[in-house]
Design a protein around this motif. Structure first.
Motif, PDB file in Angstrom:
ATOM      1  N   ALA A  23       0.752  -1.199  -0.014  1.00 23.52           N
ATOM      2  CA  ALA A  23       0.115   0.171  -0.105  1.00 23.52           C
ATOM      3  C   ALA A  23       0.960   1.151  -0.021  1.00 23.52           C
ATOM      4  O   ALA A  23       0.535   2.240   0.776  1.00 23.52           O
ATOM      5  CB  ALA A  23      -0.953  -0.088   1.196  1.00 23.52           C
ATOM      6  N   LEU A  30      -4.377   5.626  -7.443  1.00 31.06           N
ATOM      7  CA  LEU A  30      -5.774   5.829  -7.537  1.00 31.06           C
ATOM      8  C   LEU A  30      -6.059   6.981  -8.536  1.00 31.06           C
ATOM      9  O   LEU A  30      -7.138   6.941  -9.200  1.00 31.06           O
ATOM     10  CB  LEU A  30      -6.280   6.233  -6.124  1.00 31.06           C
ATOM     11  N   ALA A 180     -12.410   4.283  -8.086  1.00 38.18           N
ATOM     12  CA  ALA A 180     -10.944   3.968  -7.965  1.00 38.18           C
ATOM     13  C   ALA A 180     -10.898   3.079  -6.712  1.00 38.18           C
ATOM     14  O   ALA A 180     -10.140   2.067  -6.739  1.00 38.18           O
ATOM     15  CB  ALA A 180     -10.183   5.164  -8.100  1.00 38.18           C
ATOM     16  N   PHE A 181     -11.317   3.601  -5.510  1.00 35.01           N
ATOM     17  CA  PHE A 181     -11.151   2.861  -4.220  1.00 35.01           C
ATOM     18  C   PHE A 181     -11.603   1.523  -4.477  1.00 35.01           C
ATOM     19  O   PHE A 181     -10.925   0.670  -3.824  1.00 35.01           O
ATOM     20  CB  PHE A 181     -11.830   3.810  -3.160  1.00 35.01           C
ATOM     21  N   VAL A 182     -12.860   1.317  -4.905  1.00 28.99           N
ATOM     22  CA  VAL A 182     -13.509  -0.064  -4.810  1.00 28.99           C
ATOM     23  C   VAL A 182     -12.581  -0.998  -5.725  1.00 28.99           C
ATOM     24  O   VAL A 182     -12.415  -1.977  -5.433  1.00 28.99           O
ATOM     25  CB  VAL A 182     -14.918   0.149  -5.368  1.00 28.99           C
ATOM     26  N   PHE A 184      -9.337  -0.678  -6.642  1.00 32.82           N
ATOM     27  CA  PHE A 184      -8.064  -0.990  -6.169  1.00 32.82           C
ATOM     28  C   PHE A 184      -8.408  -2.040  -4.886  1.00 32.82           C
ATOM     29  O   PHE A 184      -7.518  -2.920  -4.884  1.00 32.82           O
ATOM     30  CB  PHE A 184      -7.558   0.482  -5.315  1.00 32.82           C
ATOM     31  N   GLY A 185      -9.434  -1.847  -4.035  1.00 35.58           N
ATOM     32  CA  GLY A 185      -9.491  -2.765  -3.129  1.00 35.58           C
ATOM     33  C   GLY A 185      -9.826  -4.122  -3.571  1.00 35.58           C
ATOM     34  O   GLY A 185      -9.408  -5.071  -3.196  1.00 35.58           O
ATOM     35  N   LEU A 186     -10.578  -4.177  -4.650  1.00 27.15           N
ATOM     36  CA  LEU A 186     -11.078  -5.685  -5.212  1.00 27.15           C
ATOM     37  C   LEU A 186      -9.748  -6.220  -5.876  1.00 27.15           C
ATOM     38  O   LEU A 186      -9.529  -7.384  -5.701  1.00 27.15           O
ATOM     39  CB  LEU A 186     -12.117  -5.379  -6.258  1.00 27.15           C
ATOM     40  N   LEU A 188      -6.513  -6.081  -4.792  1.00 27.79           N
ATOM     41  CA  LEU A 188      -5.839  -6.562  -3.744  1.00 27.79           C
ATOM     42  C   LEU A 188      -6.468  -7.602  -3.136  1.00 27.79           C
ATOM     43  O   LEU A 188      -5.689  -8.590  -3.125  1.00 27.79           O
ATOM     44  CB  LEU A 188      -5.931  -5.441  -2.510  1.00 27.79           C
ATOM     45  N   GLY A 189      -7.800  -7.804  -3.218  1.00 29.50           N
ATOM     46  CA  GLY A 189      -8.581  -8.978  -2.530  1.00 29.50           C
ATOM     47  C   GLY A 189      -8.256  -9.956  -3.782  1.00 29.50           C
ATOM     48  O   GLY A 189      -7.908 -11.143  -3.181  1.00 29.50           O
ATOM     49  N   ASN A 192      -4.577 -11.238  -2.978  1.00 30.11           N
ATOM     50  CA  ASN A 192      -4.678 -12.501  -2.080  1.00 30.11           C
ATOM     51  C   ASN A 192      -5.103 -13.648  -2.298  1.00 30.11           C
ATOM     52  O   ASN A 192      -4.259 -14.651  -1.711  1.00 30.11           O
ATOM     53  CB  ASN A 192      -5.442 -11.713  -0.708  1.00 30.11           C
TER      54      ASN A 192
ATOM     55  N   LEU B 167     -10.141 -12.736   2.927  1.00 31.89           N
ATOM     56  CA  LEU B 167      -9.097 -12.381   1.711  1.00 31.89           C
ATOM     57  C   LEU B 167      -9.186 -10.822   1.396  1.00 31.89           C
ATOM     58  O   LEU B 167      -8.407 -10.175   0.776  1.00 31.89           O
ATOM     59  CB  LEU B 167      -9.482 -12.978   0.303  1.00 31.89           C
ATOM     60  N   LEU B 168     -10.282 -10.074   2.138  1.00 31.52           N
ATOM     61  CA  LEU B 168     -10.369  -8.735   1.897  1.00 31.52           C
ATOM     62  C   LEU B 168      -9.964  -7.895   3.287  1.00 31.52           C
ATOM     63  O   LEU B 168      -9.825  -6.745   3.396  1.00 31.52           O
ATOM     64  CB  LEU B 168     -11.835  -8.409   1.790  1.00 31.52           C
ATOM     65  N   PRO B 172      -7.500  -4.073   1.707  1.00 34.55           N
ATOM     66  CA  PRO B 172      -8.688  -4.110   0.658  1.00 34.55           C
ATOM     67  C   PRO B 172      -9.914  -3.656   1.274  1.00 34.55           C
ATOM     68  O   PRO B 172     -10.572  -2.639   0.631  1.00 34.55           O
ATOM     69  CB  PRO B 172      -8.766  -5.475   0.263  1.00 34.55           C
TER      70      PRO B 172
END
Lengths: 203, 192
Positions: A23, A30, A180-182, A184-186, A188-189, A192, B167-168, B172
């Motif tokens: 991060a 973003l 952009a935030f959503v 980016f979060g997805l 990253l998920g 993982n 995973l989140l 995230p």
């Protein structure tokens, strides 16, 4: 030696890819990821600044006292950013307008100062250069991945070319800041999930 | 007067510096695990951003523009901010030790908070007057503090509820929450 250089170069693409793993540098990731084109422009600007700062920081690592090192690093980085700013304004003016305030903001990009502090000040010039190049390209790669998703799903285009059928209505949410935030979060998920799968395989 | 009021609302909510302008995301993602530290960090950022914004404005008008060396803006501003943060740290330690104990650990982190630098540059880019600079810097920083505080509160609850998919967890879900928060802030659009 050669193996180490290659290793420092490639770690930036998956194992230690800065924005997605730590991060670091997520603000520009973003902000300029609405279009693939601006993501690429931003990415290459960061590659240049990162390589330059890594090489210079590593070259002066033995003569700079520990106490003032951050000030020295920041001056080196700021010099690189001013060079990028002036060159872009002269030769890539449309891109300069699109990126706007994000070019001077490379100064405070945590990836650049982070690599100077964590890597370049302890390693020789050649290794630092390959680390900077790898980290910079890794940063560019993350920007391109995120901007591709946003541009294709949001607008139906990729690098300005139509890729989805003409009738695609577009998904404006993705082009707006909250999108952009959503995304980016997805991303990253999803990363993982892939990492967990890979670890299971090797274990 | 009304003009300043609109500016405050716009900078705090409608064009929120974190959620809409994307600055200062690192602390929002990194420091927001507890409400207490978010409060400390927020207060320190409001203080430093206001000081840095006005100082940079004065330097831009009285030195850089007079000498015609605006292209050195980036270099000069970042050095001014770094020095200012050091100066504030030393001053606070001597003059107000309790305040220093509360905010001290957050001060070094602020130099690389892109918000402080970003607000200073925005002030020049949007050609603010001195009063506007003062108001805009402070309102933007308060907007940052609000987001930091909201996020810390939300994260404390999410952690204790323990319902976030594995995973989140961590970064995230913080980013996705920020997106949702941005959506609700965007609902205020049109007020200006």
């Amino acid at each position: 030696m050669a193996a180490r250089i290659v290793n420092e170069f490639t770690k930036g693409f998956w194992k230690e890819i800065a924005p997605l793993r730590f991060a670091l540098g997520i603000c520009p990731a973003l902000a300029v990821s609405t279009k693939v084109e601006s993501a690429l422009g931003m990415g290459f600007a960061v590659v240049f600044v990162l390589c330059m700062s890594n090489v210079l920081v590593s070259a002066v690592r033995n003569i700079v006292p520990d106490k003032v090192r951050i000030a020295v690093f920041i001056s080196i980085i700021a010099t690189g950013v001013v060079i990028v700013e002036l060159v872009m304004q002269a030769y890539f003016y449309p891109l300069f307008l699109v990126l706007g305030i994000w070019i001077p903001l490379i100064v405070v990009n945590c990836v650049v100062l982070g690599r100077a502090e964590a890597f370049a000040r302890k390693n020789p010039v050649l290794l630092s250069l390959s680390d900077g190049l790898g980290m910079g390209l890794g940063f560019t790669l993350s920007l391109v991945v995120i901007s591709s998703i946003r541009e294709i799903l949001g607008d139906g285009t990729w690098l300005g070319m139509m890729v989805l059928p003409e009738a695609y209505p577009g998904f404006g949410f993705l082009l707006r800041p909250p999108g952009a935030f959503v995304i980016f979060g997805l991303v990253l998920g999803i990363m993982n999930v892939i990492s967990a799968r890979l670890e299971n395989k090797t274990a | 007067m009304q003009e300043y009021l609109l500016m405050i609302v716009a900078a705090m909510f409608i064009n929120n510096i974190v959620l809409i302008r994307f600055m200062g995301n690192c602390p929002v993602v990194g420091v927001t695990s507890s409400v207490d530290s978010a409060l400390g960090m927020g207060a320190a950022v409001v203080f430093v951003t206001t000081m840095a914004g006005t100082t940079c404005w004065i330097i831009q008008k009285t030195i850089l523009e007079v000498l015609g060396i605006e292209y050195l803006q980036t270099l000069v501003f970042i050095l001014v901010i770094a020095t200012l943060v050091q100066f504030v740290e030393i001053l606070m330690q001597k003059v107000a030790p309790p305040l220093y104990r509360a905010l001290g650990i957050f001060l070094p982190l602020i130099t690389t908070n892109c918000m402080v630098f970003g607000v200073s540059v925005l002030n020049i880019k949007e050609e603010h007057s001195f009063m506007e600079t003062l108001v805009f810097s402070m309102a933007s920083a308060v907007g940052f503090a609000i987001v930091l505080l909201f996020m810390a509160g939300l994260r404390e609850r999410m952690d204790s509820a323990g319902r976030v998919p594995k995973l989140l967890q961590g970064v995230p879900i913080t980013l996705i929450t920020a997106g949702m928060m941005g959506l609700s802030f965007a609902g205020l659009m049109g007020l200006d």
